[in-house]
Write a protein that holds these residues in place. Structure first.
Motif, PDB file in Angstrom:
ATOM      1  N   ASP A 132       0.853  -1.202   0.000  1.00  0.00           N
ATOM      2  CA  ASP A 132       0.000   0.000   0.000  1.00  0.00           C
ATOM      3  C   ASP A 132       0.889   1.252   0.000  1.00  0.00           C
ATOM      4  O   ASP A 132       1.894   1.304   0.714  1.00  0.00           O
ATOM      5  CB  ASP A 132      -0.887  -0.011   1.248  1.00  0.00           C
ATOM      6  N   TYR A 153       0.566  -0.235  -4.622  1.00  0.00           N
ATOM      7  CA  TYR A 153      -0.803   0.042  -5.065  1.00  0.00           C
ATOM      8  C   TYR A 153      -1.367   1.257  -4.347  1.00  0.00           C
ATOM      9  O   TYR A 153      -0.931   1.598  -3.233  1.00  0.00           O
ATOM     10  CB  TYR A 153      -1.718  -1.185  -4.907  1.00  0.00           C
ATOM     11  N   ARG A 154      -2.322   1.940  -5.002  1.00  0.00           N
ATOM     12  CA  ARG A 154      -2.909   3.148  -4.419  1.00  0.00           C
ATOM     13  C   ARG A 154      -3.574   2.815  -3.094  1.00  0.00           C
ATOM     14  O   ARG A 154      -4.138   1.721  -2.915  1.00  0.00           O
ATOM     15  CB  ARG A 154      -3.914   3.782  -5.387  1.00  0.00           C
ATOM     16  N   HIS A 155      -3.529   3.788  -2.177  1.00  0.00           N
ATOM     17  CA  HIS A 155      -3.961   3.557  -0.797  1.00  0.00           C
ATOM     18  C   HIS A 155      -5.349   2.921  -0.715  1.00  0.00           C
ATOM     19  O   HIS A 155      -6.324   3.516  -1.178  1.00  0.00           O
ATOM     20  CB  HIS A 155      -3.946   4.886  -0.042  1.00  0.00           C
ATOM     21  N   ASN A 156      -5.385   1.709  -0.151  1.00  0.00           N
ATOM     22  CA  ASN A 156      -6.642   0.993   0.105  1.00  0.00           C
ATOM     23  C   ASN A 156      -7.487   0.798  -1.156  1.00  0.00           C
ATOM     24  O   ASN A 156      -8.701   0.600  -1.050  1.00  0.00           O
ATOM     25  CB  ASN A 156      -7.471   1.753   1.159  1.00  0.00           C
ATOM     26  N   ASP A 157      -6.853   0.870  -2.324  1.00  0.00           N
ATOM     27  CA  ASP A 157      -7.600   0.805  -3.588  1.00  0.00           C
ATOM     28  C   ASP A 157      -7.574  -0.641  -4.098  1.00  0.00           C
ATOM     29  O   ASP A 157      -6.578  -1.112  -4.657  1.00  0.00           O
ATOM     30  CB  ASP A 157      -6.934   1.769  -4.597  1.00  0.00           C
ATOM     31  N   MET A 158      -8.674  -1.350  -3.881  1.00  0.00           N
ATOM     32  CA  MET A 158      -8.720  -2.777  -4.195  1.00  0.00           C
ATOM     33  C   MET A 158      -8.695  -3.033  -5.701  1.00  0.00           C
ATOM     34  O   MET A 158      -8.223  -4.075  -6.140  1.00  0.00           O
ATOM     35  CB  MET A 158      -9.946  -3.438  -3.545  1.00  0.00           C
ATOM     36  N   SER A 159      -9.218  -2.096  -6.499  1.00  0.00           N
ATOM     37  CA  SER A 159      -9.160  -2.371  -7.944  1.00  0.00           C
ATOM     38  C   SER A 159      -7.734  -2.205  -8.451  1.00  0.00           C
ATOM     39  O   SER A 159      -7.283  -2.967  -9.327  1.00  0.00           O
ATOM     40  CB  SER A 159     -10.169  -1.542  -8.743  1.00  0.00           C
ATOM     41  N   ASP A 160      -6.989  -1.247  -7.887  1.00  0.00           N
ATOM     42  CA  ASP A 160      -5.584  -1.114  -8.283  1.00  0.00           C
ATOM     43  C   ASP A 160      -4.791  -2.343  -7.835  1.00  0.00           C
ATOM     44  O   ASP A 160      -3.951  -2.867  -8.576  1.00  0.00           O
ATOM     45  CB  ASP A 160      -5.001   0.176  -7.680  1.00  0.00           C
ATOM     46  N   ASN A 190      -8.433  -2.014   4.335  1.00  0.00           N
ATOM     47  CA  ASN A 190      -9.582  -2.826   3.925  1.00  0.00           C
ATOM     48  C   ASN A 190      -9.143  -4.299   3.937  1.00  0.00           C
ATOM     49  O   ASN A 190      -8.887  -4.893   2.894  1.00  0.00           O
ATOM     50  CB  ASN A 190     -10.040  -2.393   2.532  1.00  0.00           C
TER      51      ASN A 190
END
Ligand SMILES: Cc1ncc(COP(=O)(O)O)c(C=O)c1O
Length: 394
Positions: A132, A153-160, A190
């Protein structure tokens, strides 16, 4: 000669920050983790410590630590691997495994070494670490030192995160690493989302629960307990330097993974064992956490009281379930003025500015302790009001 030129330039820059009152680091407190501390002879209310449960000054914890110093001396004076492991180290590792619901656990000398030493031991060439973007510096350092490919990956961004997992080669082994509680704003990872993707893409998960351990979850067992996910990640890590009253760190994992870390992680092998008395401190903290649930209740009451008070005064807060309360200010200069004004009025807080947070989202990081009493909290809130009004923030 030229090697140190940057230090001279840096020192002059620091002096200019001090003149502008924009330097709030390396201040001296005696003691540091109490509700009221002393700085240069002046008494101040501490809203900037990570001693969330107040255990660093709890009489039972202090007594257990003092007893261990008498019995074991002040240090073990050797690596854990050679002659630095005592019965207290082994007892604590067993206790932490029970506490976190893992097969086994290993204790490192600091939290920083724990994260860095775990990532570098377990990953290498041919592997991928997915991290993250707001992870703690100890994880970032592990990522810098591993031979593995690192994908942030972008902060807490599940699609990224999913995109980055999906584009890994099938033969690459994958480790997803995330803080449980992000330290600057106190927001949660998350974890259900991370776990779901990890299962789908056959990745292992490492959670750094430095700030969650002892502070969140129904009985203070941390972020996984909060989400009802205990035992569901592969590596659950933490530090003793927040709720657990001292310094050190740990990893809970499968027994074979723990044995591997003990004999393959360089910061574990090539650094001295943490003092036995620190192990006694943490054992006592875990006892108190179990025997005195009122402390966790008090921490939650105090946090709710401060949040409510700050909101009523008109401050903008970001929502969290942790004892870390981010008070959004925006401009760096106003944030420093707020921290300086509070210090003058007798309240210690931490200003947080870029790059720790995105530009123009500077904040005052308030951290609450169970050991603060109502009068101290009321006084602190009153001072927030005085300084906030004076600066036109509220
Ligand atoms: C999320 C997180 N991980 C790791 C660490 C490092 O732990 P320690 O300070 O105990 O070495 C910290 C400490 O600031 C932290 O906030």
């Amino acid at each position: 000669m030229a090697l140190f030129d940057k230090c001279d330039e840096f020192s002059r820059w620091i002096e200019s920050l001090k003149e502008r009152r924009e330097f709030f680091y390396l201040r001296e407190f005696d003691p540091a983790a109490s509700p009221v501390v002393s700085m240069g002879g002046k008494k101040l209310i501490m809203l900037g410590s990570n001693n969330y449960l107040g255990l660093a000054t709890h009489p039972r914890v202090v007594e257990a630590t003092a007893l261990a110093v008498r019995e074991y001396g002040t240090g073990a004076c050797s690596s854990r691997v050679l002659t630095g492991t005592t019965g207290l180290h082994a007892r604590l590792e067993k206790r932490l495994a029970e506490f976190k619901g893992t097969e086994d656990a290993v204790v490192f000398s600091t939290g920083f070494m724990t994260m860095m030493g775990t990532i570098t031991a377990l990953t290498g060439e041919g592997d991928v670490v997915l991290s993250d973007e707001f992870n703690h510096a100890s994880i970032v350092e592990g990522c810098r030192l591993t031979g593995a490919e690192v994908r942030v990956y972008r902060h807490n961004d599940m699609s990224d995160l999913e995109e980055k997992l999906a584009s890994c080669e099938p033969e690459q082994d994958k480790l997803i690493v995330t803080d449980g509680v992000f330290s600057m704003k106190g927001t949660l990872a998350n974890l259900p989302g991370v776990k779901k993707l990890a299962d789908e893409y056959d990745a292992r998960v490492m959670v750094d629960d430095a700030h969650g351990t002892g502070a969140i979850g129904p009985s203070g067992r941390g972020t996984l307990e909060h989400f009802g996910m205990e035992g569901e990640v592969d590596l659950i890590c933490g530090t003793f330097s927040k709720s657990l009253g001292t310094i050190g760190g740990f990893v809970g994992a499968r027994s074979d993974v723990v044995t591997f870390l003990k004999l393959r992680s360089r910061p574990f092998i090539f650094s001295a064992s943490p003092p036995p008395s620190s192990m006694a401190t943490v054992l006592a903290c875990l006892d108190v956490l179990e025997d005195e649930p009122e402390l966790l209740a008090r921490l939650r009451e105090n946090t709710a009281f401060v949040k409510e008070g700050l909101s009523e005064l008109g401050f903008r807060l970001e929502e969290t379930v942790t004892p870390i309360i981010p008070v959004l200010i925006g401009e760096d200069s106003k944030t420093f003025q707020m921290a300086g004004g509070l210090e003058d009025e007798g309240v210690i807080v931490n200003p947080v500015v870029a790059p720790a947070v995105p530009p123009d989202s500077s904040l005052i990081r308030v951290s609450v302790m169970a050991s603060l009493n109502t009068q101290e909290l009321e006084t602190a809130l009153e001072k927030f009001g005085v300084v906030g009004r004076r600066l036109g923030i509220i």
